[in-house]
Design a protein around this motif. Sequence first.
Motif, PDB file in Angstrom:
ATOM      1  N   ASN A  96       0.808  -1.260  -0.030  1.00  0.00           N
ATOM      2  CA  ASN A  96      -0.034  -0.112  -0.085  1.00  0.00           C
ATOM      3  C   ASN A  96       0.893   1.426   0.028  1.00  0.00           C
ATOM      4  O   ASN A  96       0.837   2.040   0.706  1.00  0.00           O
ATOM      5  CB  ASN A  96      -0.995  -0.189   1.326  1.00  0.00           C
ATOM      6  CG  ASN A  96      -1.987  -1.188   1.126  1.00  0.00           C
ATOM      7  OD1 ASN A  96      -2.165  -1.738  -0.008  1.00  0.00           O
ATOM      8  ND2 ASN A  96      -2.433  -1.647   2.490  1.00  0.00           N
ATOM      9  N   VAL A  97       1.634   1.353  -0.835  1.00  0.00           N
ATOM     10  CA  VAL A  97       2.647   2.496  -1.062  1.00  0.00           C
ATOM     11  C   VAL A  97       1.757   3.490  -1.817  1.00  0.00           C
ATOM     12  O   VAL A  97       1.392   3.301  -3.113  1.00  0.00           O
ATOM     13  CB  VAL A  97       3.845   2.192  -1.765  1.00  0.00           C
ATOM     14  CG1 VAL A  97       4.771   3.524  -2.182  1.00  0.00           C
ATOM     15  CG2 VAL A  97       4.557   1.144  -1.405  1.00  0.00           C
ATOM     16  N   GLU A  98       1.721   4.593  -1.498  1.00  0.00           N
ATOM     17  CA  GLU A  98       0.852   5.697  -1.834  1.00  0.00           C
ATOM     18  C   GLU A  98       1.675   6.603  -2.729  1.00  0.00           C
ATOM     19  O   GLU A  98       2.623   6.874  -2.319  1.00  0.00           O
ATOM     20  CB  GLU A  98       0.299   6.831  -0.589  1.00  0.00           C
ATOM     21  CG  GLU A  98      -0.867   5.919   0.237  1.00  0.00           C
ATOM     22  CD  GLU A  98      -1.201   6.627   1.567  1.00  0.00           C
ATOM     23  OE1 GLU A  98      -0.591   7.550   1.614  1.00  0.00           O
ATOM     24  OE2 GLU A  98      -2.238   6.161   2.120  1.00  0.00           O
ATOM     25  N   LEU A  99       1.060   7.241  -3.747  1.00  0.00           N
ATOM     26  CA  LEU A  99       1.468   8.003  -4.802  1.00  0.00           C
ATOM     27  C   LEU A  99       0.646   8.980  -5.392  1.00  0.00           C
ATOM     28  O   LEU A  99      -0.312   8.703  -5.992  1.00  0.00           O
ATOM     29  CB  LEU A  99       2.335   6.982  -6.087  1.00  0.00           C
ATOM     30  CG  LEU A  99       3.285   7.631  -6.989  1.00  0.00           C
ATOM     31  CD1 LEU A  99       4.332   8.707  -6.287  1.00  0.00           C
ATOM     32  CD2 LEU A  99       3.748   6.751  -7.966  1.00  0.00           C
ATOM     33  N   LEU A 100       0.894  10.278  -5.222  1.00  0.00           N
ATOM     34  CA  LEU A 100      -0.203  11.502  -5.777  1.00  0.00           C
ATOM     35  C   LEU A 100       0.014  11.513  -7.135  1.00  0.00           C
ATOM     36  O   LEU A 100       0.904  10.966  -7.854  1.00  0.00           O
ATOM     37  CB  LEU A 100       0.431  12.715  -5.049  1.00  0.00           C
ATOM     38  CG  LEU A 100       0.257  12.620  -3.762  1.00  0.00           C
ATOM     39  CD1 LEU A 100       0.814  14.221  -3.132  1.00  0.00           C
ATOM     40  CD2 LEU A 100      -0.914  12.358  -2.969  1.00  0.00           C
TER      41      LEU A 100
END
Length: 505
Positions: A96-100
């Motif tokens: 669950n790596v977030e990336l805008l």
Amino acid sequence: MKIFHKIVLISIIGFILFSCRDDFHFEPSSGSDLAFSKDTVYLDTIFTNIGSSTYNLKVYNKSNKDIKIPSIRLAKGESSSFRLMVDGMPGKSFENVELLKNDSLFIFVETTVDIKQQTQGKEFLYTDEILFESGSKQQKVDLVTLVRDAIFLYPQKFQDGSYESLQFGEDKVYGFFLDENDAVNGNELKWNNEKPYVIYGYAAVAPNKTLNISEGTEVYFHRNSGLVAFSHAAIHAKGTIEKPIIFQGDRLEPSFEDTPGQWDRIWLSVDSNGSFENVMIKNATFGLLINKNENPVNIQNLQVYNCVENGLYLVAANVIGKNIVTNNCGNAALRVDFGGTYDFTHCTFANYWNRQNHTAVRMDNGDGTNEFALKAHFKNSIIYGNSNESLFLFPAKGTTNFDFKFDNCLIKFFNSGNRFTTDFPYSFTNSVNYNNCLIAKNSIENQPYFLNTYKNQLMITDKATSIIGFGNPIFAQSIPSDITGKSRTNSADLGAYQHVSSTQD
């Protein structure tokens, strides 16, 4: 204090506003909305069990929505020899790596590989993959590094936590004596091309011992390391044109290919002995230091490049040198201190260091006493570089112990600003010291037109018409082939190379 309070207040307000956003929503990655700065991360060659440098991969969110990458992991999992750092966190798998939207993140990659766990060979191509997974969809980036086996030589650690050391006068340095009957390496006084050697600290040849280095041997030195022969010891390095011996630093990345100062020196100390044939020394602080040896050190087909101080540093030494090439040294390509006896034939002492205050050849005779008498003879050689004066001579005042001669040599000496008198030792019309020499007094006449000084390609080209065939054939007979094995018996050019085409790559 008022300014500090304002900063704190602004930070609190910003945090509250950011926390109250109701549109900051991350959707799962579709498995096709990522782009990468490269399809494959090539980590440069490493030695077994020695960590690599850190390399990076940039991951782009090419969509117009904020996404959450469900899984980023190494294909080989926890058993992988690669290591990752994602968004500042180390590991081998991430969830669950977030990336805008339209943003990017860096992934940093390192590795340490034990080649014996992978293969029994000398080299091994170790690979893995970084997998970016979203449900049934997957994107990947390959990881590749070449691992080389090696023989590691280093000081032993004692039970009290101290290490082996070597005594130089009143100083102790991190180092060790090479052992004829080492429990791990066997005879450490015989080096061959079976595996590279990686040296930590100073590897020393003990008194009355001899280190023999055979053709094709590769020696890599760690920072602040070197090779030294103690009194009455010897180092004999005998390579061939096809399989030269190479001494260099242990950083294998291409960016360190020509970086000076990665290790210290090769040192023949007082009353030691040696010979060097078909050898390359590069990226050291001092290349080869020879200090007050009694018997002549024979040097033939030697290349010395990229030294912070001096390429050849000779102190009251006794040297016979043939087909020597130097370049890119911070002080001098050839430095002679406190006199000595020297005979150089078909040498190219060039120096194109990229900063000021350097030269090609520098010689003195100490205080001028008989102990430090200088006797130097240069034949069919080139003394040239990017400094205006490529020859500096410093005879002690009132001494006659400064005996030198250049026969059939090219010497660059502009005498910029008329700083030097035309008397001894720069009386270039005096045939006693300068017999049949070409003096380059400006940037136009007698240029050697080297092929590529930036790449240490010091071959003169066919444009150098004034020095092609200018060598004395009698001197050429003592070394009838140039440093590449090309014959010079019919017509001897100056320097270590016979000329090549100026259009040669």
